[in-house]
Scaffold this motif. Sequence first.
Motif, short mmCIF file in Angstrom:
data_model
loop_
_atom_site.label_atom_id
_atom_site.label_comp_id
_atom_site.label_asym_id
_atom_site.label_seq_id
_atom_site.Cartn_x
_atom_site.Cartn_y
_atom_site.Cartn_z
N ALA A 187 6.94 0.42 -3.18
CA ALA A 187 5.48 -0.07 -3.73
C ALA A 187 4.97 -0.66 -2.19
O ALA A 187 3.60 0.00 -1.76
N LEU A 188 5.67 -1.07 -2.51
CA LEU A 188 5.04 -2.41 -0.95
C LEU A 188 5.18 -1.92 -0.15
O LEU A 188 3.88 -1.70 0.75
N LEU A 189 5.95 -0.52 0.55
CA LEU A 189 5.86 0.80 1.54
C LEU A 189 4.66 1.14 1.66
O LEU A 189 3.92 1.21 2.45
N GLN A 190 4.59 1.58 0.05
CA GLN A 190 3.68 3.07 -0.29
C GLN A 190 2.28 1.61 0.54
O GLN A 190 1.41 2.02 1.76
N GLU A 191 2.99 0.74 0.22
CA GLU A 191 0.83 -0.38 0.12
C GLU A 191 0.65 -0.38 1.81
O GLU A 191 -0.23 -0.26 1.92
N ALA A 192 1.81 -0.71 2.47
CA ALA A 192 1.25 -1.19 4.08
C ALA A 192 1.33 0.74 4.46
O ALA A 192 0.32 0.14 5.56
N ILE A 193 1.46 1.75 4.14
CA ILE A 193 1.15 2.51 5.17
C ILE A 193 -0.46 3.44 5.02
O ILE A 193 -0.89 3.17 5.48
N ASP A 194 -0.68 2.78 3.61
CA ASP A 194 -2.00 2.80 2.86
C ASP A 194 -3.09 2.48 3.41
O ASP A 194 -4.08 2.89 3.04
N SER A 195 -2.64 0.57 3.68
CA SER A 195 -3.68 0.12 4.18
C SER A 195 -3.54 -0.15 6.01
O SER A 195 -4.80 -0.88 6.22
N GLY A 196 -2.65 0.94 6.19
CA GLY A 196 -2.54 0.33 8.26
C GLY A 196 -1.51 -0.13 8.58
O GLY A 196 -1.92 -0.37 10.14
N LEU A 202 -8.25 5.26 6.73
CA LEU A 202 -9.31 5.55 5.45
C LEU A 202 -8.35 6.21 4.65
O LEU A 202 -7.18 6.61 4.81
N ASN A 203 -8.15 5.45 3.24
CA ASN A 203 -7.26 6.15 2.55
C ASN A 203 -8.74 7.09 1.88
O ASN A 203 -10.17 6.99 1.13
N GLY A 204 -8.26 8.57 1.02
CA GLY A 204 -9.11 9.56 -0.24
C GLY A 204 -8.61 8.25 -1.66
O GLY A 204 -8.76 7.59 -1.64
N ALA A 205 -9.53 9.46 -2.40
CA ALA A 205 -9.98 9.07 -3.64
C ALA A 205 -8.77 8.60 -4.45
O ALA A 205 -8.35 8.18 -5.38
N GLY A 240 -5.87 7.57 -3.34
CA GLY A 240 -5.20 6.23 -2.32
C GLY A 240 -4.51 6.52 -1.73
O GLY A 240 -4.08 5.59 -0.52
N ARG A 241 -4.17 7.76 -0.82
CA ARG A 241 -3.71 7.64 0.21
C ARG A 241 -4.48 8.11 1.58
O ARG A 241 -5.92 8.29 1.24
N LEU A 242 -3.38 8.46 2.70
CA LEU A 242 -4.39 8.37 3.73
C LEU A 242 -5.29 10.65 4.24
O LEU A 242 -4.72 10.86 3.36
N VAL A 243 -6.29 9.61 4.34
CA VAL A 243 -7.44 11.39 4.26
C VAL A 243 -6.68 12.17 6.38
O VAL A 243 -6.29 10.93 7.09
N SER A 244 -6.81 13.29 5.44
CA SER A 244 -6.09 13.53 6.52
C SER A 244 -7.15 14.16 7.84
O SER A 244 -8.41 13.48 7.81
N GLY A 245 -6.75 13.93 9.24
CA GLY A 245 -7.58 14.24 10.31
C GLY A 245 -7.74 13.41 10.65
O GLY A 245 -9.40 12.95 11.78
N GLN A 246 -7.92 11.80 10.46
CA GLN A 246 -8.46 10.99 10.84
C GLN A 246 -8.01 10.30 12.20
O GLN A 246 -7.26 10.84 12.69
N THR A 247 -9.62 9.65 13.09
CA THR A 247 -8.29 9.17 14.29
C THR A 247 -7.54 7.51 14.01
O THR A 247 -8.40 7.11 14.03
N LEU A 248 -6.91 6.93 14.93
CA LEU A 248 -6.32 6.22 14.33
C LEU A 248 -5.57 6.05 16.31
O LEU A 248 -5.85 6.43 17.45
N ALA A 249 -5.54 4.16 15.70
CA ALA A 249 -5.30 3.65 18.03
C ALA A 249 -4.07 3.40 17.68
O ALA A 249 -2.92 3.04 17.00
#
Length: 195
Positions: free
Chosen positions: A22-31, A56-59, A61-70
């Motif tokens: 859950a900590l790992l998933q939270e770290a991923i979802d928060s960026g 960006l997360n969707g409704a 709570g998971r990562l939104v597809s197609g977003q731009t990341l640095a």
Amino acid sequence: VDNQFSALLPAMELVAGEAVHALLQEAIDSGELLVTLEVDPATGSLVLRRAQGPALNGADGRLVSGQTLAIDRDLPDSEATARLQGRWVYASGVTMELPLSALGYELPLTLYSGALSFQRHEDRAEGILGGLVSVEDMQPTLDFINTNGDPQIAEPIRLALDANADVDLDEDGSCDHLSMAARFTAVPAWLYEDS
């Protein structure tokens, strides 16, 4: 696939107060823990990079597809030669830094001798990443935690590391690494390169 790292999780969950996945998933979802996989079918190269949030997360709570990341320039890229078979990608010889934050401390996890395989779909990729985690890499952080008055955090993790190390990488008769494996799902993203 051997996964002695999973035997370390109960000790980490005991001190963290919640499940490590859950900590790992939270770290991923928060960026905070974004890993990108770039495959070049023309050259057969695979580049793993750390990206920076926020993401960006969707409704759901998971990562939104197609977003731009640095790209996170503070951490090195990991490159490997990939073998492509249809929608499947296979690679080995991967080294990657995957630090884990818990209770205000950061455990420096580096994956050594990593191998991965994943299947590409239109909207995602699914696969397995495996490799080795060094016990020695974590000792300085555990020593720091111990000296700063939190032995109840450091000692259970240290004992679990010593008890579950299962790979003798330098062949000196003492196991100094833990095998680790994880399933993952990835979504497509764009990478912004500032150079």
